[in-house]
Design a protein around this motif. Structure first.
Motif, short mmCIF file in Angstrom:
data_model
loop_
_atom_site.label_atom_id
_atom_site.label_comp_id
_atom_site.label_asym_id
_atom_site.label_seq_id
_atom_site.Cartn_x
_atom_site.Cartn_y
_atom_site.Cartn_z
N UNK A 126 49.37 -48.57 -34.50
CA UNK A 126 50.00 -48.24 -35.48
C UNK A 126 51.36 -47.29 -35.24
N UNK A 127 51.43 -46.56 -34.48
CA UNK A 127 52.47 -45.79 -34.05
C UNK A 127 53.64 -46.75 -33.46
N UNK A 128 53.28 -47.51 -32.64
CA UNK A 128 54.06 -48.41 -31.83
C UNK A 128 54.93 -49.37 -32.97
N UNK A 129 54.18 -49.85 -33.88
CA UNK A 129 54.61 -50.72 -34.95
C UNK A 129 55.67 -49.96 -35.83
N UNK A 130 55.43 -48.70 -36.18
CA UNK A 130 56.24 -47.92 -36.74
C UNK A 130 57.60 -47.71 -36.02
N UNK A 131 57.52 -47.46 -34.72
CA UNK A 131 58.63 -47.21 -33.87
C UNK A 131 59.46 -48.51 -33.89
N UNK A 142 53.19 -49.52 -24.27
CA UNK A 142 52.31 -50.52 -24.18
C UNK A 142 52.26 -51.74 -25.13
N UNK A 143 52.14 -52.85 -24.69
CA UNK A 143 52.28 -54.06 -25.72
C UNK A 143 51.06 -53.85 -26.76
N UNK A 144 51.61 -54.33 -28.16
CA UNK A 144 50.83 -54.28 -29.12
C UNK A 144 49.33 -55.15 -29.08
N UNK A 145 49.68 -56.31 -28.35
CA UNK A 145 48.50 -57.13 -28.34
C UNK A 145 47.34 -56.61 -27.38
N UNK A 146 47.77 -55.97 -26.35
CA UNK A 146 46.90 -55.03 -25.51
C UNK A 146 46.12 -53.89 -26.34
N UNK A 147 46.98 -53.04 -27.07
CA UNK A 147 46.39 -52.10 -27.80
C UNK A 147 45.20 -52.48 -28.78
#
Length: 578
Positions: free
Chosen positions: A302-307, A287-292
């Motif tokens: 946060x998990x997405x940013x780390x990935x 999913x996009x960081x903006x939506x999350x």
């Protein structure tokens, strides 16, 4: 004002992670172009003539003589006289496309006959010329003569499905997420596309095509939002515009497949499966960081940013709370802790299409944006339908219709990053309007000049049509961005439904379609000058931020806005100098 755009400065505007997602998502967009234009050959009507019972032994057509209808049918032209045939029983018939006439007591077998005839309608007995079209839904289900309107109904019903799908899936994507819609619509494109090929009757065919149109439109709407929210402002122009390039590639694939495969159901299966590899990895899309962040799902963000940081090979530990610092200095950690107990009020609010008109300023912006969507689609199809008179091979013509879009997107990308979105869109619409007016004054015997002006008009419309997706994304905040693009796409489909009726006005005056498109394009081009410029501006997250676009920043927020956009403006200036 939040600083979510900062994540691209830290993690890269278009590095390895974003590139992989982008090209995978755009690959499936090729399927949208395929399904939108597939009906060109699905409902193609070959040359045909009414047949009669009995074994035909002789055929006359003007000065031509043959022993079978199949041999002479390629030379037959409607409106130039009937085919005269003689059967083994000695009967003589005059055959046209939808009627046949039995000659009464003929003396000789000649083309001209002045005696009495018995005329009757052709009751489903047709012979088709299979030189160009071996098999289409028209030949399978006899969609000619009194049933011709059923064939013409296929594309309008498809566009109606596109219209509904754009609005429905745009709204749903803002509620359940972009990825779920991308996965659902791409899976349905494959399943429904193959089902269309296996449909056993006309009515099932139309229903399946309607559903296919809905999911194709839904994917196309949401993929624009998806790639926009995963790429930084430095490359957002290119990534958005080249989704259209994938659509144009789909048109060229239709032309190539139509040339190689002349059986409609095989043709449909090939078109539906050529992007099926996308199904193997679309379920891994994040999913996009903006939506999350907009939905308060901070742990997932946060998990997405780390990935992203790990995949891009960056030694960066970007915290979500760093992206949540508000303009009044409230600590991001405090916001994060607060969000764990209650959702942000704006995320909880049930948003609808009425929120696009929540103030007079936004209402005017929405009406202008919708008008650009409408004229972009109307002009696109009017120019395209007019190009069929170029002559030559129909497959080459369709291929060129797709190919002419590619340079327009390149020019549009360069212009958007240097002179801005508004100052690219407005002149493009004005140029299209001028081209339409010039087509009217060009003498009809100068075909080369008229064709050149038609291509210039389509080139200009394609620029405006291509950038409006990105422009719409940047004019509206995260919480209603998909809805804004979806409603705009709905207006676009209204234009595509109106376009055939606009072309029919040529029966009243041959240049009336160009006059209508020219006036609308010129007026809407002037109105576009009133929209705010978004080049170098970070994506907005709230309705208030979106409304303030184009206004001079207040002293309280000017320092923060300048800091958030400084890098984007510096890059644009460096590119302009280069």
């Amino acid at each position: 004002m939040t600083k979510i755009e900062k994540l691209f400065d830290e993690l890269g505007h278009f590095k390895r992670f974003q590139a992989c997602l982008y090209f995978a998502a755009v690959f499936q967009a090729v399927a949208c172009g395929i399904h939108y234009l597939a009906s060109v050959f699905l409902v193609e009507t070959p040359n045909f003539v009414c047949t009669v019972p009995g074994n035909i032994t002789d055929v006359l057509y003007g000065n031509l003589t043959e022993s079978s209808l199949e041999d002479i049918l390629p030379a037959f032209k409607a409106g130039t006289g009937p085919l005269v045939v003689r059967t083994a029983e000695g009967e003589q018939w005059e055959l046209s496309r939808c009627r046949c006439a039995l000659r009464i007591d003929p003396k000789d077998f000649t083309y001209n006959f002045d005696g009495n005839k018995t005329v009757k309608n052709c009751d489903g007995n047709f012979l088709y010329d299979h030189t160009e079209v071996q098999q289409s839904i028209v030949t399978d289900w006899d969609l000619v003569c009194e049933r011709e309107w059923l064939a013409k109904l296929c594309q309008p019903t498809f566009m109606l499905g596109v219209l509904i799908g754009a609005l429905v899936f745009g709204d749903v994507a803002d509620r359940v997420g972009r990825v779920r819609i991308l996965m659902f619509t791409s899976l349905c494109q494959f399943g429904l596309g193959v089902s269309v090929a296996l449909s056993g009757n006309y009515y099932l065919f139309v229903v399946l095509r309607f559903l296919l149109a809905m999911v194709s439109s839904g994917y196309l709407v949401v993929v624009f939002v998806y790639v926009t929210e995963f790429t930084g402002m430095r490359v957002r122009t290119w990534t958005s515009m080249h989704v259209h390039a994938a659509f144009a590639v789909g048109i060229m694939v239709v032309a190539l497949t139509g040339y190689l495969v002349r059986v409609w159901w095989i043709y449909q299966i090939i078109l539906s499966t050529c992007t099926s590899p996308f199904l193997l990895f679309c379920w891994k899309f994040p999913e996009t960081p903006f939506y999350l962040i907009a939905k308060g799902r901070y742990k997932e963000a946060q998990a997405l940013l780390d990935t992203i940081a790990r995949f891009n090979g960056l030694d960066v530990r970007l915290k979500v709370e760093d992206l949540l610092k508000s303009e009044d200095g409230e600590n991001g950690t405090a916001l994060l802790e607060k969000a764990e107990t209650e959702q942000p009020p704006e995320s909880e609010k049930k948003l609808s299409i009425l929120d696009l008109f929540f103030s007079w300023r936004m209402a005017g912006r929405t009406c202008t944006v919708w008008a650009i969507w409408f004229i972009g689609s109307l002009g696109y199809y009017v120019f395209s339908l007019g190009s069929v008179n170029l002559g030559g091979n129909q497959y080459i013509n369709l291929f060129l219709v797709g190919a002419v879009e590619l340079p327009s997107y390149l020019v549009g990308c360069f212009a958007m990053d240097r002179i801005g979105r508004k100052m690219t869109c407005a002149p493009a619409l004005l140029l299209a309007g001028v081209a339409c007016m010039l087509i009217i004054v060009v003498p009809r015997d100068i075909e080369a000049l008229a064709i050149a002006l038609c291509m210039i008009g389509k080139f200009a419309i394609a620029i405006a049509f291509g950038l409006i997706y990105l422009y719409t994304c940047e004019l509206y905040p995260t919480i209603i961005r998909s809805l804004a693009v979806g409603s705009g796409s709905m207006m676009c489909r209204v234009g595509s439904v109106v376009a055939p009726f606009c072309v029919y006005l040529a029966d009243v005056w041959i240049y009336l379609p160009q006059l209508i498109v020219g006036i609308l394009a010129f007026v809407i081009g002037v109105l576009t000058l009133l929209l705010p410029e978004t080049l170098g501006e970070p994506l907005t997250s709230t309705l208030k931020e979106a409304e303030d676009l184009g206004r001079k920043p207040r002293k309280k927020t000017s320092a923060l806005r300048n800091k958030g956009t400084e890098d984007g403006w510096e890059l644009s200036q460096q590119e302009a100098k280069a």
